[in-house]
Scaffold this active site. Structure first.
Site, PDB file in Angstrom:
ATOM      1  N   SER A 263       0.828  -1.213   0.000  1.00 25.88           N
ATOM      2  CA  SER A 263       0.000   0.000   0.000  1.00 25.88           C
ATOM      3  C   SER A 263       0.858   1.256   0.000  1.00 25.88           C
ATOM      4  O   SER A 263       0.655   2.167  -0.818  1.00 25.88           O
ATOM      5  CB  SER A 263      -0.933  -0.003   1.213  1.00 25.88           C
ATOM      6  OG  SER A 263      -0.187   0.107   2.417  1.00 25.88           O
ATOM      7  N   ASP A 264       1.836   1.296   0.910  1.00 24.52           N
ATOM      8  CA  ASP A 264       2.579   2.565   1.011  1.00 24.52           C
ATOM      9  C   ASP A 264       3.651   2.697  -0.072  1.00 24.52           C
ATOM     10  O   ASP A 264       3.992   3.804  -0.464  1.00 24.52           O
ATOM     11  CB  ASP A 264       3.152   2.799   2.415  1.00 24.52           C
ATOM     12  CG  ASP A 264       3.980   1.654   2.939  1.00 24.52           C
ATOM     13  OD1 ASP A 264       4.076   0.622   2.269  1.00 24.52           O
ATOM     14  OD2 ASP A 264       4.537   1.792   4.042  1.00 24.52           O
ATOM     15  N   CYS A 265       4.142   1.589  -0.593  1.00 27.56           N
ATOM     16  CA  CYS A 265       5.118   1.701  -1.686  1.00 27.56           C
ATOM     17  C   CYS A 265       4.428   2.230  -2.933  1.00 27.56           C
ATOM     18  O   CYS A 265       4.977   3.062  -3.664  1.00 27.56           O
ATOM     19  CB  CYS A 265       5.763   0.348  -1.955  1.00 27.56           C
ATOM     20  SG  CYS A 265       6.593  -0.298  -0.500  1.00 27.56           S
TER      21      CYS A 265
ATOM     22  N   GLU B 199       3.963   5.990  -2.218  1.00 29.50           N
ATOM     23  CA  GLU B 199       5.179   6.822  -2.323  1.00 29.50           C
ATOM     24  C   GLU B 199       5.645   6.894  -3.779  1.00 29.50           C
ATOM     25  O   GLU B 199       6.122   7.924  -4.239  1.00 29.50           O
ATOM     26  CB  GLU B 199       6.293   6.295  -1.412  1.00 29.50           C
ATOM     27  CG  GLU B 199       5.959   6.190   0.087  1.00 29.50           C
ATOM     28  CD  GLU B 199       5.539   7.501   0.761  1.00 29.50           C
ATOM     29  OE1 GLU B 199       5.700   8.578   0.173  1.00 29.50           O
ATOM     30  OE2 GLU B 199       5.035   7.422   1.908  1.00 29.50           O
TER      31      GLU B 199
END
Ligand code: LAN
Length: 671
Positions: free
Chosen positions: A398-400, A403
């Site tokens: 999710s966060d990769c 970003e």
């Protein structure tokens, strides 16, 4: 690091300091456009690899053997000769028994003084019989222990219908993907034939003679220092039933065969979908071993594995280690781009080539299609996503994804004159489509998938050495990354799925508010610890206009940090914060954590300059003449108890903090 780079003009202002830092850091960019680095810390990865090489009789190149030995000796604790779960951790049975075994396999003499010292620590801890489940498993594969000492790992769990609440498809992806090959090997009770080395290891690793041991009595023996998460009594009962009822009386050969066949099908799917990279450094060697057992040493699958495994290895001044993933490529590259934006480097022609190459890397590594048999192998949607490392590994995070998307938007949409559009609007929408699948009912986001099972599954946590591993949880870090990516995307594309994005954001920020502790802090799960989660959470709140000026909650968060500022102006907490869940003061301030708090306070709109000025002048005083910062304490964590290094953070976050400060308070001299 000895780079041979000469000193730069001394930095007086924050932006001069950031420029010196990027001047140094730009030399670490790799040809494909990414940044890379050592990704060590965990001390239980090399053993899986080296034991796999050994039992499959794969020749170990002499150069590798030498450098792995160098690394393990460099990381041996000087006081007691042992190794811990991670480089900074106290010696454990897991770390010591496993790394001792690796050194013996690589040819170190048992009477070497360093080995004697390690052995005496291992014996004091009770020897290999008191290791955790994974140690017992690997040592049984090697033929040093008997499988009776391994708590059962039944592959038949994969045969249950999907609606069953404990089905492994509901577990956190790292647990189910390790459970999978382990269950296959366990079901076969495969072990390497006894030889002189393994016979000798039996006496070196155990405190009593092998023949005098009833192995089944020791399935639950474990040294206190290894036992971070003691097993739940429900699990102990389940293991008893499996050992004494299911396996001997109820499990027919038909069930055994079906379970093994299905597990093998899933292993093959994982190998295919990652081109043999596999999810990580634990299931990689285990899948290799499965291919060897099932298809033999001449099979295509086994040979591809052997070719691919070295992608986990990293060579540094101390020797050769095994990384926690097949690299940090997408993650560190996305953050570097964002730090460059904060410091105003995107408009500087000097950095155009560097940043264009970084964008090209992100373009290359955005995932473009779903995997084969996506649903049958329980994979999350991934078209448009980014993973942590490479497209080849191919796991959505999710966060990769967030970003990666933010970095793309910054270069392509914020600075369209300077950078080419390599990633189309359609592809960015696909990233958004993935992100919109990631929200939990709570409003928060987890790491690879939304949460699929109940927290009660933690009762089945059999690993002993890790906490909170069985399911996906909500994380303030991951949730913030998604919120801020959706927010930035909307600025440029307000029409796409606008209502869903608005609803997602509102619910996510609400989760962030609920996750705050009464003392104003947030617990961090992927970086150490409160300083890490705090800067993310405050960024979420800033995104919806909640700042120091209008929010009691934000003021409380700022106060939490201000109370912990050290006399030198910095902040420092140790990895014990992660283990214990309470702030644990580090005797030295840390550059990376200080930068995180500066970012947190700036996101919060903290009005006073003085604490920030002191913090940044500390960061600048610690900077070397060539723009570098020296490595300090370890930065990252997973599963509460295992630390992992993010060496590039010492460049990325100071650059970002210096840039943000200069934007807010001006670029006046701080030194
Ligand atoms: C990682 C590395 C990156 C990390 C972040 C993106 C920072 C985080 O925000 C989400 C989770 C994620 C992707 C993550 C999950 C767990 C990993 C893969 C690791 C910490 C790196 C190593 C770790 C993995 C589980 C190590 C192997 C050990 C086992 C217990 C299987």
């Amino acid at each position: 690091m000895d780079t041979g780079l000469s000193d730069l003009p001394p930095a007086k202002t924050p932006l001069e300091s950031a420029a010196n830092a990027i001047s140094f850091f730009s030399h670490l960019q790799y040809e494909p456009g990414n940044w890379a680095c050592e990704y060590g810390g965990p001390m239980f990865l090399l053993p899986g690899l080296v034991i796999t090489w050994y039992v499959t009789e794969t020749p170990i190149p002499r150069s590798h053997a030498i450098e792995i030995k160098n690394y393990l000796f460099a990381r041996q604790h000087s006081e007691d000769g042992g190794w811990g779960l991670h480089i900074e951790g106290d010696s454990t049975v897991f770390g010591t028994a496993m790394n001792y075994t690796v050194l013996r396999i690589l040819g170190v003499d048992a009477e070497d003084a360093r080995m004697r010292k390690a052995r005496s620590t291992l014996w004091k801890l009770g020897g290999a019989l008191r290791g955790p489940h994974w140690a017992k498993f690997w040592l049984s594969v090697l033929g040093v222990l008997d499988y009776d000492v391994v708590n059962p790992v039944p592959p038949e769990l994969w045969l249950m219908p999907d609606w069953v609440p404990v089905h492994p498809w509901r577990w956190w992806i790292h647990m189910r993907q390790v459970f999978l090959p382990m269950s296959f090997v366990y079901s076969r009770r495969w072990s390497y034939p006894l030889n002189d080395l393994t016979r000798s290891l039996r006496s070196e690793l155990l405190t009593q003679s092998y023949s005098s041991i009833t192995f089944s009595d020791h399935r639950n023996s474990i040294a206190p220092v290894d036992n971070y998460h003691p097993k739940n009594p429900v699990l102990i009962l389940l293991f008893w039933l499996l050992t004494y009822i299911w396996f001997p009386f109820l499990r027919t050969s038909y069930i055994k065969k079906r379970a093994e066949d299905h597990a093998w099908w899933l292993i093959e799917a994982e190998d295919h979908n990652t081109s043999f990279s596999n999810l990580g450094p634990v299931n990689g060697p285990m899948n290799t071993l499965c291919a060897y057992i099932r298809q033999g040493p001449d099979s295509y699958a086994f040979k591809e594995h052997i070719k691919t495994l070295p992608e986990f290895l990293w060579m540094k001044n101390e020797g050769m280690l095994m990384n926690g993933t097949n690299g940090v490529q997408v993650w560190d590259t996305s953050f570097t781009i964002q730090a460059c934006e904060s410091a105003g480097f995107c408009t500087d022609p000097k950095y155009r080539t560097m940043l264009t190459k970084a964008l090209e890397f992100l373009e290359d590594h955005q995932i473009r299609e779903e995997c084969r048999d996506q649903h049958k192998c329980y994979r999350q949607q991934r078209t448009g996503a980014w993973g942590f490392s490479t497209k080849k590994q191919g796991y959505t995070v999710s966060d990769c994804t967030s970003e990666g998307l933010k970095a793309t938007l910054i270069l392509q949409n914020r600075f369209p004159e300077q950078f080419p559009t390599l990633i189309s609007e359609k592809r960015m929408q696909e990233a958004i489509d993935v992100l919109l699948t990631m929200q939990n009912k709570s409003g928060g986001c987890a790491s690879y998938e939304p949460t699929r099972g109940s927290e009660c599954l933690e009762w089945l946590n059999a690993a002993e050495v890790f906490g909170r591993i069985m399911i996906e949880y909500d994380y303030p870090e991951c949730t913030t990354a998604v919120v801020t990516a959706l927010h930035m995307f909307q600025r440029y594309y307000p029409g796409y799925r606008a209502d869903e994005i608005a609803a997602f954001k509102a619910r996510a920020v609400d989760y962030i508010r609920r996750a705050q502790r009464p003392d104003g802090s947030w617990y961090g799960s992927w970086g150490i610890c409160f300083t890490y989660a705090g800067f993310f959470a405050l960024e979420s709140l800033a995104c919806v206009g909640e700042t120091h000026a209008n929010s009691e909650r934000v003021r409380r968060a700022c106060q939490f940090f201000l109370d912990k500022q050290m006399v030198d102006g910095g902040w420092g907490e140790t990895y014990k914060s992660c283990e214990l869940g309470v702030w644990s003061q580090h005797p030295e301030s840390q550059v990376v954590q200080t930068a995180w708090v500066v970012i947190a306070l700036l996101e919060a709109g903290y009005p006073e300059k003085e604490p920030l000025r002191r913090a940044l002048s500390l960061i600048m005083r610690r900077q070397m003449g060539n723009g570098e910062w020296k490595q300090e304490a370890i930065e990252g964590v997973f599963n509460k108890s295992c630390m992992i290094s993010y060496p590039n953070y010492k460049f990325i976050f100071p650059i970002k903090a210096l840039g943000m400060y200069a934007k807010r308070f001006g670029n006046e001299a701080l030194l």
